[in-house]
Motif scaffolding. Structure first.
Motif, PDB file in Angstrom:
ATOM      1  N   TRP A   1       0.859  -1.199  -0.023  1.00 52.38           N
ATOM      2  CA  TRP A   1      -0.006   0.008  -0.084  1.00 52.38           C
ATOM      3  C   TRP A   1       0.908   1.383  -0.005  1.00 52.38           C
ATOM      4  N   VAL A   2       1.858   1.108   0.821  1.00 52.56           N
ATOM      5  CA  VAL A   2       2.741   2.348   0.710  1.00 52.56           C
ATOM      6  C   VAL A   2       3.618   2.642  -0.476  1.00 52.56           C
ATOM      7  N   LEU A   3       4.002   1.430  -1.201  1.00 54.03           N
ATOM      8  CA  LEU A   3       4.662   1.767  -2.420  1.00 54.03           C
ATOM      9  C   LEU A   3       3.634   2.296  -3.565  1.00 54.03           C
ATOM     10  N   VAL A   4       2.321   1.677  -3.517  1.00 54.69           N
ATOM     11  CA  VAL A   4       1.332   2.266  -4.523  1.00 54.69           C
ATOM     12  C   VAL A   4       1.172   3.725  -4.056  1.00 54.69           C
ATOM     13  N   SER A   5       1.049   4.140  -2.749  1.00 58.29           N
ATOM     14  CA  SER A   5       0.788   5.551  -2.479  1.00 58.29           C
ATOM     15  C   SER A   5       1.950   6.350  -2.745  1.00 58.29           C
ATOM     16  N   ALA A   6       3.220   5.887  -2.789  1.00 61.23           N
ATOM     17  CA  ALA A   6       4.218   6.694  -3.238  1.00 61.23           C
ATOM     18  C   ALA A   6       4.162   6.986  -4.754  1.00 61.23           C
ATOM     19  N   ALA A   7       3.766   6.060  -5.414  1.00 60.89           N
ATOM     20  CA  ALA A   7       3.272   6.380  -6.922  1.00 60.89           C
ATOM     21  C   ALA A   7       2.275   7.098  -7.043  1.00 60.89           C
ATOM     22  N   LEU A   8       1.108   7.023  -6.203  1.00 57.76           N
ATOM     23  CA  LEU A   8       0.153   7.975  -6.498  1.00 57.76           C
ATOM     24  C   LEU A   8       0.538   9.361  -6.194  1.00 57.76           C
ATOM     25  N   VAL A   9       1.258   9.544  -5.132  1.00 52.99           N
ATOM     26  CA  VAL A   9       1.666  11.171  -5.010  1.00 52.99           C
ATOM     27  C   VAL A   9       2.773  11.405  -6.082  1.00 52.99           C
ATOM     28  N   LEU A  10       3.460  10.594  -6.442  1.00 49.33           N
ATOM     29  CA  LEU A  10       4.130  10.841  -7.964  1.00 49.33           C
ATOM     30  C   LEU A  10       3.366  11.558  -9.027  1.00 49.33           C
TER      31      LEU A  10
END
Lengths: 112, 435
Positions: free
Chosen positions: B34-43
């Motif tokens: 979830w945090v990896l996906v969130s990092a990509a979402l913030v990008l």
């Protein structure tokens, strides 16, 4: 020869083109232009900032034809472009000294 | 005291058992995913979200220059963060809570095991890269205030210095172990203070130092493509789930609660901005709806993990109204040219969000938080005000000094002729639209 320049409402272009085809006008030039007359512009709001848009989009049609046809062209454009509301546009008629068909070198009426 | 014990017990429910009793922290696959996906979402929020949101609002001669600023920052801060930014922000505390040390320069010691000080169930590098995307978007938000007139070279120098000297320390104050606002007990779930107040206030200072665009308030400077802006707004909303729900740092109930609060506040603010505009100007605008939803997302950012859905709705609705008045009345009255309302939306919305967190926070939603004024806690609002004042004052002073130095050394503005020609041609020798 005469040049007829008509400034019309953009959505009337097809009607005008059809009307001109019906009286056998076989060529014309059109340009997207902006301007204003009595209709004036309108206001736009972006995040509360008001911008007055003075220049409204119109279509300019140019037709060069013979003296005899000129009046018919004016009548056809007027009939086709008229909505009766302010902003319908204007027609200007002016004299043309000469016309040349580039491909053949024909001049005057022959080149129309 | 019993309250403290209770909140510790509730905290236990949210955190895996491995945090306690000195057992080595273990990576949780769900949390990490979830945090990896969130990092990509913030990008995605920065590029292309913010890039499109901003570029639609400029004149067409500046569309590429505006997009370029966001994309360039994504690249520049990605490198800065690895080399020294993460260490200055989250490294071992120095100077009594003011700044991180240089021990983690080049990610030395930032490995694939969790660092329980920050996130006990995800690899430390996962936390690092998630935080990187926050450091990327923050200077990108500022670009809205000096849009259409800043020299690209000066912009790069400013952004590197600003991120290092303003963003990194403030992130340390609020989020790092030992940071002084962190220890004070001020709440900032996902970056209202760190991201939005710091960038918003800096944006206002930048607009004042660099000056108005040529022809400002005389010529028409209408947005050249609102469809671009709306695509950007949609991507911002989408990416914001990574920003706020991701800040739970785990795939858990808190993330869900933050997700719901985020969506609710955005919707309420979009509606309230539109409603006020409808009453005031006679028609609701698309740009108003888009601006409102962003204002709601900004305002709920510090509160997302501490408030329930109805609180989120109220604070979002208020954000739409407050930000509408800040861009429609305050800006024209004071005549500063914050071109794309970076201060009006992010600064003002961020400050309201920080105050609103002090009003609406509820320990029932998140026991690691505190109760706000409306839930019987009187101390939190004061702490929030200290956090706002400190971060705003620090951002304003350092942004002013940085801009003045850069202006003296290399100049901030493009030449008058280049401004008329537009940034696309003058700074990049390209045109956005070749038709």
């Amino acid at each position: 020869m005469k040049k007829i320049e008509a400034i019309i409402k953009p959505f009337k272009l097809d009607d005008v083109k059809k009307a001109l085809n019906e009286i056998n006008i076989e060529g014309m030039t059109i340009t997207e232009v902006k301007g204003f007359g009595r209709q004036k512009g309108h206001s736009e709001f972006y995040r509360g900032a008001e911008y007055t848009v003075d220049f409204l989009p119109k279509i300019k049609i140019e037709v060069v034809t013979t003296e005899e046809m000129a009046l018919k062209v004016v009548d056809a454009i007027m009939a086709a472009a008229k909505t009766g509301k302010i902003g319908d546009g204007k027609i200007f008629v002016s004299a043309v000294e000469d016309t040349v068909r580039i491909r053949t070198g024909e001049r005057g009426k022959e080149a129309l | 005291m019993p309250k403290k014990i209770l909140s510790m017990m509730l905290l236990y429910l949210f955190l895996p058992a491995t945090v306690f009793a000195g057992t080595p922290a273990k990576v949780d696959s769900g949390d990490t995913a979830w945090v990896l996906v969130s990092a990509a979402l913030v990008l995605l929020m920065t590029a292309p979200g913010l890039a499109l949101f901003y570029s639609g609002m400029v004149r067409k001669k500046n569309v590429l220059g505006t997009i370029m600023q966001s994309f360039a920052l994504l690249c520049i801060i990605s490198i800065q963060w690895i080399l020294w930014g993460y260490s200055v922000s989250f490294g071992p505390d120095k100077l009594g809570g003011l700044v991180g040390g240089l021990e983690w320069v080049g990610l030395k010691g930032v490995g694939l095991l969790p660092n329980p000080d920050y996130a006990a169930t995800i690899p430390h590098q996962c936390f690092m890269v998630y935080q990187m995307m926050f450091a990327v978007i923050t200077p990108a938000l500022i670009t809205g205030s000096f849009a259409e007139r800043m020299k690209f070279s000066s912009f790069i120098v400013f952004s590197i210095l600003w991120t290092t000297l303003v963003y990194d320390p403030i992130a340390h104050w609020v989020w790092a172990t030992g940071g002084w606002l962190h220890d004070l007990g001020a709440l900032d779930f996902a970056g209202g203070t760190v991201v939005h107040i710091s960038s918003g206030v800096s944006a206002l200072v930048a607009a004042l130092v660099i000056g108005r665009r040529q022809g400002y308030m005389a010529e028409t400077m209408a947005p050249h493509s609102l469809p671009l802006t709306l695509i950007g707004a949609g991507l911002l909303w989408f990416g914001w789930f990574g920003f706020n729900a991701g800040s739970a740092l785990g795939a858990n109930g808190l993330a869900v609660s933050a997700f719901v609060a985020t969506n609710t506040a955005a919707a309420a603010a979009a509606l309230s901005w539109s409603a006020v505009e409808w009453l005031h100007r006679g028609k609701p605008t698309i740009l108003g709806l888009a601006s409102g939803l962003v204002a709601g997302l900004v305002a709920v950012t510090p509160a997302a993990g501490f408030v329930g859905p109805i609180s989120a709705m109220l604070l979002g609705a208020a954000a739409g109204v407050i930000c509408y008045f800040s861009v429609s009345f305050m800006k024209p009255t004071l005549k500063y040219d914050d071109s794309l309302d970076a201060f009006g939306v992010h600064g003002v919305g961020g400050m309201w969000g920080a105050v609103a967190t002090g009003l609406f926070a509820s320990a029932a939603v998140n026991p690691a938080g505190a109760n706000g004024l409306f839930f019987g806690g009187s101390a939190l609002v004061g702490k929030q005000l200290i956090a706002i004042a400190a971060s705003a004052a620090y951002s304003a002073v350092f942004t002013f000094i940085l801009l003045k130095i850069i202006d003296a050394v290399m100049g901030l503005r493009v030449a008058q002729e280049d401004e008329v020609m537009g940034l696309d041609l003058s700074q990049h020798s390209e045109s956005g639209y070749n038709m």
